[in-house]
Design an enzyme around this catalytic site. Structure first.
Site, PDB file in Angstrom:
ATOM      1  CG  HIS A   1     -79.829  72.612  25.681  1.00 54.65           C
ATOM      2  ND1 HIS A   1     -79.881  73.818  25.002  1.00 54.65           N
ATOM      3  CD2 HIS A   1     -78.627  72.580  26.311  1.00 54.65           C
ATOM      4  CE1 HIS A   1     -78.750  74.471  25.210  1.00 54.65           C
ATOM      5  NE2 HIS A   1     -77.967  73.747  25.998  1.00 54.65           N
TER       6      HIS A   1
ATOM      7  CD  GLU B   1     -80.968  75.111  28.090  1.00 52.65           C
ATOM      8  OE1 GLU B   1     -80.583  74.125  28.752  1.00 52.65           O
ATOM      9  OE2 GLU B   1     -80.210  76.030  27.722  1.00 52.65           O
TER      10      GLU B   1
END
Length: 267
Positions: free
Chosen positions: A146, A233
């Site tokens: 992330h 991400e």
């Protein structure tokens, strides 16, 4: 919850054992790559650096109930295994077993002997690899890296490589681009630099920015913090979640490079 600083001929960086989260990577002669909110709290939902999402992403897959967003492994300290010098780069390694997260809601849905290994090499480029191993039971896992990129002004950013026209993010945005990595990596193009993201063992790209209104409701975002970041991400999520057989494993790797708009990619 230890923090670790890295300094070598190619870069400086900072990491913390909580979630094996990379907080900073600043290559020599380039711009700091990663964004962290000014009021970031490691004991709450952490907005910044490269949190690891596993064994689920977001609120999980269709038909699978989870108690909170983005999995289990970011909530606990990983076991630091050591550091290694690699010709101008520095490699750090962490491991985590399922017993370390067994006390968290949602852990009971996964094998008790599930294991994780995370390797991060800091140099002129940043290389990370997440391996998930299930020794005795088959399991389906989502995973994502992330990554919060520092972009100075998100309104001046473009994401290339998602298929079709470049993606312009001007405010709140949350989208999964399924299979975007099947044809190669993605680039974040900023006025002064290009951030290149490549991956192996990952198919999907998630692009997120909270926008001003949502950011105002988050405890750790202050002022215009939201406009200084863009999450791009890599992962295998929802319908692309990975099926790991009993005795099997899966590795997802990511490489980040930074280049000025007038020079080739560093590393």
């Amino acid at each position: 919850m230890a923090k670790r600083s890295i300094s070598n001929a190619s870069c400086t960086a900072t990491v913390m054992d909580r979630g094996a989260t990379i907080l900073s990577w600043h290559p020599e002669g380039a711009h700091e790559a990663l964004f962290v909110t000014r009021d970031a709290n490691p004991d709450a939902e952490f907005h910044g650096g490269i949190p690891i999402c596993a064994p689920w992403f977001g609120m999980g897959r269709e038909g699978v109930e989870v108690p909170h967003k983005h999995g289990l492994v970011r909530w606990v300290d990983w076991d630091f295994q050591g550091v290694k010098d690699l010709n101008g780069a520095t490699e750090l390694t962490w491991t985590l077993d399922q017993e370390s997260v067994a006390h968290l809601p949602g852990a009971e849905a996964y094998p008790r002997d599930l294991r994780y290994r995370y390797e991060a090499t800091f140099g002129a480029r940043l290389d990370v690899a997440l391996t998930i191993e299930s020794p005795t039971e088959p399991v389906v896992v989502d995973s994502a890296l992330h990554t919060y990129f520092l972009v100075n002004n998100v309104r001046q950013s473009e994401v290339h490589g998602l298929g079709g026209a470049p993606l312009e993010v001007r405010g709140a945005h949350d989208a999964i681009h399924f299979g975007a990595l099947d044809d190669g990596g993605v680039d974040i193009r900023l006025p002064d630099r290009i951030i290149s993201v490549e991956a192996e063992g990952a198919r999907d790209v998630i692009v997120w920015n909270p926008g001003q209104e949502y950011a105002e409701g988050l405890d750790d975002f202050a002022g215009e913090d939201w406009a200084r970041m863009l999450c791009v991400e890599v992962g295998n999520v929802q319908r692309h979640a990975i099926e790991i057989p009993a005795g099997g494993s899966h590795t997802m790797a990511m490489t980040i490079r930074i280049a000025s708009r007038s020079h080739s990619l560093i590393g």
